[in-house]
Design a protein around this motif. Structure first.
Motif: not given
Lengths: 362, 104
Positions: A129-130, A132-134, A139-140, A144-145, A265, A267, A315-316
């Protein structure tokens, strides 16, 4: 557009000339905004100095810098423009390659099983999940693309102001990375290799070594493999996480990570450092190039780092710049040498190197 | 990629990322205006690059076709000159940014 070099062109052209010239504009506009053209850095740093003088103390950290800069209309306009050029870039790259989607996917399929080298994709791979950031607003994001690898390759050409389409950035960093003191280099691991530019650069520097590039993104790895085949370079690309490579203990002489850590992240940063220590043999070298520590940053650079994190899909990155990577490496069993910050990271920030040698168990 | 994909990101901690359409200026109309100005500049550059390409083709071949424009590969020297022309263009359009006093 061709140049005189003999290196094969692996970055596919966008669908039409007007798209290439549009992206060329974005490249020039980005350089203007983040360099001396618009001159934001020097002027906003001067404003911060004037404010510090008025207060009788420096703006000590991002909590003080952020509200001050955000109170200035010039910062708001700067932020609008920096965000806009990034949105324009990805919109045009995705739109233009989208016009060639079927052609590009067919080309990837044609290269998947071709050699030299090989592509190892894991059909049961479970995404984290970490991740899953654009990242950078792509995009994606990275996975994801199906065309994400091509998007990234063209996007970084613009990001590095045209220096990346011929792999110049990666080749230079690989060429100045130290090898183990005993000179023995049998296996090299390139962590989070994306489209494999550093992976092939390592094979070209150490032709007798087995070189493996890993990444979690299938679309990156497929583009990486296609690119390596086009270069005729025998390397392996494998779908794995940097924090869980599944290679044996002490398997590698070199581990390399280029601009990976600021996209993890905290962690996971610790897990990757420990994994690198595990798979390196004593005397092996873990080489890292990434954003410089925030301790060395000017007020403008600190603000830009915050802006990049919040407004540019990173974000990180701010946590990473505040993180004691050297300390984490030492705690995991490395002797660490760092380079002074220098060189652009494509934005206002700078990059630095960490050269970490695996201590023997004793 | 569908726009709602942006909302489906799942970062683990870190700095919270902004929504898909952040507003930076005093109201969204100003943001939209600035975006349109930059977009317009990009489109002007696209047209200028095409015009310069047509001129180069006329110089080199004396004839221009749509296909020749699309596949024109300038020499290294010409590419360098084009980058310099692009940078001049960007500077001419956006030089006002340098004239804003940050603390006025």
């Amino acid at each position: 557009m061709s140049t005189t070099t003999a290196v094969p062109e692996t970055l596919p052209p966008v669908a039409q000339r007007s798209d290439a010239s549009y992206l060329d504009f974005v490249e020039g506009f980005r350089a203007f905004l983040l360099g001396p053209g618009a001159d934001f850095e020097k002027r906003l740093n001067r404003a911060a100095s004037a404010e510090a003088e008025r207060r009788g103390q420096p703006l000590a950290n991002i909590e003080e810098i952020k509200p001050f800069f955000e109170s200035l209309p010039l910062t708001a306009l700067r932020d609008r423009l920096v965000r806009t050029q990034q949105e324009m870039k990805w919109h045009k790259v995705a739109q233009s390659f989208g016009m060639k989607r079927e052609e590009l996917l067919a080309e990837l399929s044609a290269y998947d099983s071709r050699g030299p080298g090989k592509l190892e994709l894991d059909p049961s791979f479970e995404r984290a999940p970490y991740a899953n950031v654009h990242f950078h607003l792509q995009p994606g994001g990275y996975h994801k693309d199906e065309l994400g690898g091509f998007h990234y390759h063209y996007g970084t050409k613009v990001f590095f102001r045209g220096e990346n389409d011929r792999d110049g950035v990666q080749s230079k960093l690989v060429s100045i990375s130290p090898l183990p003191a005993d000179g023995k280099v049998t296996r090299i691991l390139d962590m989070a290799c994306s489209v494999g530019q550093s992976t092939t650069a390592w094979k070209q520097r150490c032709p007798d070594a087995e070189v493996i590039g890993i990444d979690h993104s299938e679309s990156m790895l497929r583009v990486a493999h296609r690119r390596a085949v086009m270069h005729g370079v025998d390397v392996t690309f494998s779908q794995r996480f940097a924090e869980d490579t599944r290679y044996p203990d002490g398997h590698f002489d070199m581990v390399f990570a280029f601009i990976l850590f600021h996209e993890l992240p905290v962690r996971i940063i610790g897990e990757v450092v420990r994994e690198a220590a595990r798979v390196l043999r004593p005397g092996g070298v873990f080489t890292i190039y990434d954003f410089a520590t925030s301790k060395t940053m000017s007020p403008y650079q600190l603000y830009h780092r915050y802006f990049d994190a919040r407004h540019n899909g990173e974000p990180y990155s701010q946590d990473f710049c505040d993180y004691d990577l050297t300390g984490a490496l030492e705690a995991a069993g490395f002797d660490v040498r760092t380079t002074p910050p220098g060189g652009g990271s494509g934005g206002a920030g700078t990059t630095q190197g960490w050269f970490a040698t695996r201590r023997s168990a004793s | 990629m569908k726009p709602e994909e942006y909302q489906r990101q799942t970062p683990e901690g870190g700095t919270p990322i902004v929504s898909d359409h952040p507003v930076y200026l005093r109201d969204p109309v100003l943001d939209a205006t600035v975006r349109m100005v930059v977009e317009l500049a990009a489109q002007v550059w696209v047209d200028r690059e095409r015009l310069l390409t047509i001129e180069s083709l006329l110089d080199e071949l004396g004839v221009v076709t749509r296909e020749a424009i699309e596949h024109y590969h300038p020499s290294a020297a010409r590419q360098t000159a084009m980058k310099a022309e692009r940078d001049r263009f960007v500077n001419d359009v956006f030089k006002e940014l340098r004239r804003i006093d940050p603390i006025a």
